[in-house]
Design a protein around this motif. Structure first.
Motif, PDB file in Angstrom:
ATOM      1  N   PRO A 246     -30.579  20.673  40.000  1.00 41.65           N
ATOM      2  CA  PRO A 246     -31.913  21.282  40.084  1.00 41.65           C
ATOM      3  C   PRO A 246     -32.385  21.933  38.780  1.00 41.65           C
ATOM      4  O   PRO A 246     -33.576  22.231  38.641  1.00 41.65           O
ATOM      5  CB  PRO A 246     -31.742  22.339  41.182  1.00 41.65           C
ATOM      6  CG  PRO A 246     -30.616  21.824  42.018  1.00 41.65           C
ATOM      7  CD  PRO A 246     -29.672  21.197  41.049  1.00 41.65           C
ATOM      8  N   LEU A 247     -31.472  22.166  37.832  1.00 41.61           N
ATOM      9  CA  LEU A 247     -31.856  22.775  36.558  1.00 41.61           C
ATOM     10  C   LEU A 247     -32.228  21.761  35.483  1.00 41.61           C
ATOM     11  O   LEU A 247     -32.664  22.143  34.399  1.00 41.61           O
ATOM     12  CB  LEU A 247     -30.732  23.666  36.024  1.00 41.61           C
ATOM     13  CG  LEU A 247     -30.429  24.961  36.769  1.00 41.61           C
ATOM     14  CD1 LEU A 247     -29.318  25.729  36.058  1.00 41.61           C
ATOM     15  CD2 LEU A 247     -31.668  25.821  36.894  1.00 41.61           C
TER      16      LEU A 247
ATOM     17  N   GLU B 159     -31.633   9.264  41.158  1.00 35.22           N
ATOM     18  CA  GLU B 159     -32.001  10.615  41.610  1.00 35.22           C
ATOM     19  C   GLU B 159     -31.893  11.627  40.470  1.00 35.22           C
ATOM     20  O   GLU B 159     -32.746  12.512  40.339  1.00 35.22           O
ATOM     21  CB  GLU B 159     -31.106  11.029  42.773  1.00 35.22           C
ATOM     22  CG  GLU B 159     -31.388  10.252  44.051  1.00 35.22           C
ATOM     23  CD  GLU B 159     -30.325  10.452  45.118  1.00 35.22           C
ATOM     24  OE1 GLU B 159     -30.652  10.267  46.307  1.00 35.22           O
ATOM     25  OE2 GLU B 159     -29.165  10.792  44.782  1.00 35.22           O
TER      26      GLU B 159
ATOM     27  N   LEU C  30     -34.842  14.026  38.736  1.00 34.05           N
ATOM     28  CA  LEU C  30     -34.670  15.469  38.571  1.00 34.05           C
ATOM     29  C   LEU C  30     -34.836  15.920  37.114  1.00 34.05           C
ATOM     30  O   LEU C  30     -34.866  17.125  36.853  1.00 34.05           O
ATOM     31  CB  LEU C  30     -33.289  15.888  39.081  1.00 34.05           C
ATOM     32  CG  LEU C  30     -33.108  15.852  40.599  1.00 34.05           C
ATOM     33  CD1 LEU C  30     -31.633  15.986  40.967  1.00 34.05           C
ATOM     34  CD2 LEU C  30     -33.922  16.969  41.254  1.00 34.05           C
TER      35      LEU C  30
ATOM     36  N   GLU D 158     -35.831  21.938  34.026  1.00 35.33           N
ATOM     37  CA  GLU D 158     -36.023  23.152  33.230  1.00 35.33           C
ATOM     38  C   GLU D 158     -35.326  23.018  31.879  1.00 35.33           C
ATOM     39  O   GLU D 158     -35.884  23.426  30.837  1.00 35.33           O
ATOM     40  CB  GLU D 158     -35.478  24.357  33.993  1.00 35.33           C
ATOM     41  CG  GLU D 158     -35.656  25.684  33.252  1.00 35.33           C
ATOM     42  CD  GLU D 158     -35.101  26.864  34.025  1.00 35.33           C
ATOM     43  OE1 GLU D 158     -35.090  27.985  33.464  1.00 35.33           O
ATOM     44  OE2 GLU D 158     -34.675  26.674  35.187  1.00 35.33           O
TER      45      GLU D 158
END
Length: 244
Positions: A184-185, A210, A214, A188
């Motif tokens: 999930p990072l 995937e 992300l 960012e």
């Protein structure tokens, strides 16, 4: 443009599309490299741990001469660009390291920012200076993937990884590899650093596609593919033993 620079440019361009993420299988010897290249992958990235295992060493214990010789055999076996995981550079000067990579035929490399012996992170600015020296020696003939080991050593969150990644980008890195970063990072990290981000693919984690969704631009597998191959060999050995 020299042939080496052109090959490096081709590898560099793959990190920016049009087909992302760039999936780079990790061959551990010439035979596995040929299998992956024949399957149609546009480039390969050797894993230091996988090569070490194939040579009978623990990860981080492979003598530099044996690692570069293994990389050279892999490069000779295929017609696609090869990036080499050369750990933290084996204590070589930037000039020596670039020379050894060039002699082996590799047009890319991983360089990590932690010390195998101590397990500690290197000073980020010192690491950036080292990467800048490697860039200066190599010119455009080497794709530098700067590994960021903050998550590996237990530093949580994206802040320190982004700080290091920005320093490495300024030093001339083409890509960053925040190994073991939580998926999930990834977005960012990519936005904060401003370079393609390498994520590691694992059997029980998100698929390469995937991971790309992300935020990863490049997918490698560490020694995972070598481990799966050896598991298959073990199963074969057990069946032969049972039948014999």
């Amino acid at each position: 443009m020299s042939t080496v620079s052109a090959t490096a440019a081709a590898l560099r361009a793959l990190h920016h599309g049009p087909e992302l993420p760039l999936v780079l299988p990790g061959p551990w010897d010439a035979a596995s490299a040929k299998v992956f290249a024949d399957a149609g992958f546009p480039a390969l990235a050797t894993p230091s741990a996988g090569v070490a295992a194939s040579l009978g060493y623990e990860d981080g214990r492979t003598p530099a001469d044996e690692m570069f010789a293994a990389v050279a055999r892999i490069v000779r076996a295929v017609d696609v660009p090869v990036s080499a995981d050369v750990e933290a550079g084996y204590g070589l000067s930037a000039k020596e390291l670039v020379g050894r990579l060039s002699d082996a035929g590799a047009v890319g490399c991983n360089l990590e920012d932690s010390d195998h012996a101590s397990g500690a992170l290197r000073d980020a600015r010192e690491q950036a200076e080292w990467l800048a020296q490697v860039r200066a020696e190599a010119g455009d003939a080497l794709v530098i993937n700067a590994r960021i080991d903050t998550f590996l050593v237990g530093v949580e969150g994206a802040e320190e990884a982004i700080r290091r990644g920005r320093l490495y980008a300024e030093a001339g890195a083409d890509c960053v590899y925040p190994i073991l970063a939580p998926p999930p990072l990834l977005a960012e990290l990519a936005a904060g650093i401003g370079l393609p981000v390498n994520a590691v693919g694992t059997p029980d984690g998100p698929s390469p596609r995937e991971l790309g969704a992300l935020g990863a631009s490049r997918i490698t597998f560490g020694p995972g593919l070598q481990h799966q191959a050896m598991a298959a060999v073990k199963g074969l050995a057990e069946r032969l033993r049972e039948a014999g």
